[in-house]
Design a protein around this motif. Structure first.
Motif, PDB file in Angstrom:
ATOM      1  N   UNK A  14      58.467  27.147  23.815  1.00 43.25           N
ATOM      2  CA  UNK A  14      57.038  27.449  23.726  1.00 43.25           C
ATOM      3  C   UNK A  14      56.792  28.522  22.679  1.00 43.25           C
ATOM      4  N   UNK A  16      58.536  28.875  20.021  1.00 43.88           N
ATOM      5  CA  UNK A  16      58.671  28.175  18.744  1.00 43.88           C
ATOM      6  C   UNK A  16      57.419  27.383  18.387  1.00 43.88           C
ATOM      7  N   UNK A  17      56.943  26.625  19.366  1.00 40.56           N
ATOM      8  CA  UNK A  17      55.801  25.771  19.051  1.00 40.56           C
ATOM      9  C   UNK A  17      54.561  26.605  18.811  1.00 40.56           C
ATOM     10  N   UNK A  22      50.910  24.808  15.610  1.00 40.35           N
ATOM     11  CA  UNK A  22      50.472  23.485  16.038  1.00 40.35           C
ATOM     12  C   UNK A  22      48.974  23.553  16.242  1.00 40.35           C
ATOM     13  N   UNK A  23      48.296  23.733  15.163  1.00 38.63           N
ATOM     14  CA  UNK A  23      46.837  23.752  15.033  1.00 38.63           C
ATOM     15  C   UNK A  23      46.045  24.203  16.250  1.00 38.63           C
ATOM     16  N   UNK A  24      46.186  25.447  16.613  1.00 32.10           N
ATOM     17  CA  UNK A  24      45.346  26.007  17.664  1.00 32.10           C
ATOM     18  C   UNK A  24      45.609  25.414  19.032  1.00 32.10           C
ATOM     19  N   UNK A  25      46.831  24.989  19.277  1.00 34.06           N
ATOM     20  CA  UNK A  25      47.157  24.462  20.604  1.00 34.06           C
ATOM     21  C   UNK A  25      47.079  25.568  21.619  1.00 34.06           C
TER      22      UNK A  25
ATOM     23  N   UNK B 177      48.499  17.644  15.692  1.00 34.51           N
ATOM     24  CA  UNK B 177      48.625  19.003  15.164  1.00 34.51           C
ATOM     25  C   UNK B 177      47.289  19.592  14.760  1.00 34.51           C
ATOM     26  N   UNK B 205      56.052  18.879  16.148  1.00 37.45           N
ATOM     27  CA  UNK B 205      56.631  20.218  16.111  1.00 37.45           C
ATOM     28  C   UNK B 205      56.537  20.853  17.484  1.00 37.45           C
ATOM     29  N   UNK B 208      57.371  20.791  23.815  1.00 39.40           N
ATOM     30  CA  UNK B 208      56.935  20.279  25.121  1.00 39.40           C
ATOM     31  C   UNK B 208      56.378  18.877  24.988  1.00 39.40           C
TER      32      UNK B 208
END
Ligand SMILES: Nc1ncnc2c1ncn2[C@@H]1O[C@H](COP(=O)(O)OP(=O)(O)OP(=O)(O)O)[C@@H](O)[C@H]1O
Ligand SMILES: [Mg+2]
Lengths: 355, 258
Positions: A14, A16-17, A22-25, B177, B205, B208
């Motif tokens: 988590x 890392x991501x 990852x575009x505003x995840x 993404x 990327x 999860x």
């Protein structure tokens, strides 16, 4: 060793991501410290204008205003000169086809013939230049190998650097004889259609609206092509790839992405070309033959456009009253060019929703 | 429908640059395979060579075989246009055709394939939009431009566009993404749903996400700067995330990379 710590969704992942963007995840904590930057204008003093900004704004506003003022002044000049001479006109200047300004006491001038010939020449030019330019622009941006596209584009642009007097001479002495057989073929086979009917000047010499339109069309090629090419080049790669990924052939890619994307640009480029065509002077002055009768609606007629009429009469400008007649013609040309530009803009903004 | 993919010793180049070295992997039908790995290791490049989209870049070329149910898509007699019709693709940034209506976007692929029958097109549009979980949101504005939708809706529109032609395989390059968490979940659910009918390969990327949606995971890595990317290992997702064979894989997924 770490086998036990690794789970199907590892905790480390988590982190890392989060930072591989990852575009505003996940709204990560890093974004909050950036607050001060956006907070400053609110808490600090009211929008402070820096001297550089002020100077630059002054300069740009100044240049903008200058252009508008210049156009206004030109319009005003034309109006002031034109109105009195309209008063002296012995015929209706909008509907008459007469043009005699030799006797200042008896001015008889109407713009109808000039208007029709101007429009006819420009339409012939556009009918030739629009499809050819579209083809060249598509070839250069979609089909030509890059090695060939660059010199080819350069050559097309060079066409714009040829002085129009050269085009005029070339058109009359080189092109017109070549066009003569085509003209007579069109006249023979399609002569029953009024626009291809027998003209009012000798078709051998070729001083016709047809010849003038072809030359003018060639002169418009670089203008329309270069703008259209620019627009086509800017078609988003994402859209082109989207079409390709659906199994589009090259032509289908052009049809589904490049053309819809570039359509407005192509139309405005053509309108710009039309504006240029309406005002083109010297080439047409050389090519167009003055007929003894008025414009009969055929492209094999001779005649004079606004600009060529004014240019060919300019050596005889001695009485201000007759000059006024020509200025009136100039005013109409000015308005016509304006109208074309507005029309172009209206077409471009018409389908805004889809762009 | 839903074919298997076998990639054999694939080498991919951008002009002189050797981008990907010797990839061999298999994707069973009706499964989801995730490609993970650090940026620049060639995930997109491999994905794009699976439907011959790689070669549209000037100078780009591919060596090796990609078999679709045993048929080599790089065989000389094969038309790349036909390949792309059977292997659909969804891109990182939603790319609906802005000048087309929602409905026309969905059926664009069918129209390219020559379908003109209006009722058939309408039927396919509805089926594809339902398949992409977008039908309820757009059914009242099918004739509005596709560019007027939200990013997540646009991405689902692109998925609908890709599945409208009933491809054998669906390739997705980081499809979430540019999306918010809700839209991301919607698309992940959709992928699980689509798995019943399609073979899916997805680049992500988001670890999860790979763990949630995929059956097998392929880890790509760079041997070093300027070196070609390569496939480190491919295995069941569960195995990759719990007990990878390679040290590099373990380092990467546990965040101890670089
Ligand atoms: N159009 C291109 N021309 C030349 N080189 C390219 C091109 N596209 C990608 N590359 C190179 O190929 C290598 C692999 O790129 P690729 O886009 O496949 O990486 P990726 O794994 O998808 O990365 P990311 O996770 O950032 O999307 C990189 O070194 C990249 O610089
Ligand atoms: Mg990528």
């Amino acid at each position: 060793m770490s086998e036990s710590s690794a789970t199907p969704t590892p905790a480390g992942a988590s982190v890392d991501s989060g930072n591989t963007g990852v575009g505003g995840r996940v709204p990560s904590a890093d974004t909050t410290p950036e607050g001060p930057i956006s907070a400053q204008p609110v808490t600090g003093n009211k929008t402070k204008v820096r001297p550089g900004d002020r100077i630059f704004r002054g300069l740009t506003t100044g240049s903008g205003v200058l252009v508008v003022v210049l156009i206004g002044l030109i319009g005003l000049f034309l109006l002031v000169q034109a109105i009195p001479s309209i008063g002296l006109d012995q015929v209706n200047f909008l509907t008459s086809r007469e043009w005699s300004t030799n006797d200042p006491a008896n001015l008889r001038f109407g713009i109808l013939d000039l208007l029709l010939v101007t429009v006819a020449t420009s339409v012939v030019a556009l009918v030739i230049a629009m499809p050819v330019s579209l083809g060249i622009a598509l070839f250069l941006t979609q089909y030509a190998p890059p090695k060939l596209a660059r010199p080819f584009a350069y050559a097309v642009d060079l066409l714009a650097a040829v002085p129009s007097i050269i085009f005029g001479l070339w058109g009359l002495y080189v092109l017109a004889p070549q066009l003569a057989p085509i003209a007579s073929w069109l006249n023979d086979t399609l002569g029953f259609i009024p626009i291809f009917a027998d003209g009012n000047v000798s078709s051998e010499i070729g001083g016709t609206i047809f010849t003038a339109g072809v030359v003018l069309g060639i002169m418009l090629l670089p203008i329309i092509t270069s703008l259209t090419r620019e627009v086509f080049q800017r078609t988003p790669v994402a859209q082109i790839e989207g079409a390709l990924a659906l199994g589009a052939t090259r032509w289908e890619v052009i049809r589904t992405t490049v053309l819809p994307f570039g359509k407005a640009g192509y139309i405005s480029a053509s309108m710009l070309g039309l504006g240029r065509a309406l005002g083109e002077t010297i080439a047409l002055t050389i090519i167009l033959l003055a007929p003894s009768t008025t414009f009969g609606g055929s492209i094999f007629d001779g005649g004079a456009t606004f600009a060529s009429k004014i240019a060919s009469a300019s050596s005889e400008f001695n009485d201000p009253r007759s000059v006024g007649a020509y200025i009136t013609a100039g005013l109409v040309l000015f308005l016509l060019t304006f109208l074309v530009n507005f029309a172009g803009r209206a077409i471009v903004s018409g389908k805004k929703e889809y762009r | 429908m839903a074919k298997r993919i076998d990639v054999k010793d694939l080498n991919i180049y951008y002009g002189k640059f050797h981008a990907v070295d010797g990839v061999t992997l298999s994707v069973p039908p009706r499964s989801v395979t995730a490609f993970i790995g650090p940026s620049g290791c060639g995930k997109s490049t491999v994905l794009r060579s699976l439907n011959r989209m790689h070669e549209v870049i000037p100078g780009a070329r591919v060596e090796g075989d990609v078999l679709l149910d045993g048929q080599n898509i790089y065989a000389s007699a094969v038309d790349p246009v036909q390949v792309r019709r059977t292997i659909g693709m969804v891109f990182q940034r939603p790319n609906p055709f802005p000048t087309m209506s929602i409905r026309d976007n969905v059926v664009a692929g069918l129209k390219l394939a020559g379908v003109r029958n209006k009722s058939q097109l309408d039927e396919v549009a509805e089926r594809a939009l339902r398949g992409a979980n977008l039908w309820n949101e757009v059914k009242d504005r099918l004739n509005r431009p596709g560019g007027g939708l939200s990013g997540g809706q646009q991405q689902r529109l692109c998925i609908a566009r890709a599945i409208a032609v009933r491809p054998d395989v669906l390739l997705m390059d980081e499809p979430c993404s540019a999306l918010d968490p809700i839209s991301t979940l919607a698309i992940e659910d959709l992928i699980t749903e689509l798995k019943k009918d399609y073979t899916i390969v997805i680049v992500t990327h988001n670890m999860q996400q790979a763990a949630r949606v995929s059956d097998q995971t392929a880890f790509f890595n760079l041997a070093g700067v300027g070196q070609p990317g390569r496939l480190v290992e491919i295995d069941d997702t569960e195995k990759i995330f719990s007990n990878p064979t390679q040290k590099a894989t373990e380092d990467y997924i546990s965040g101890r990379f670089g």
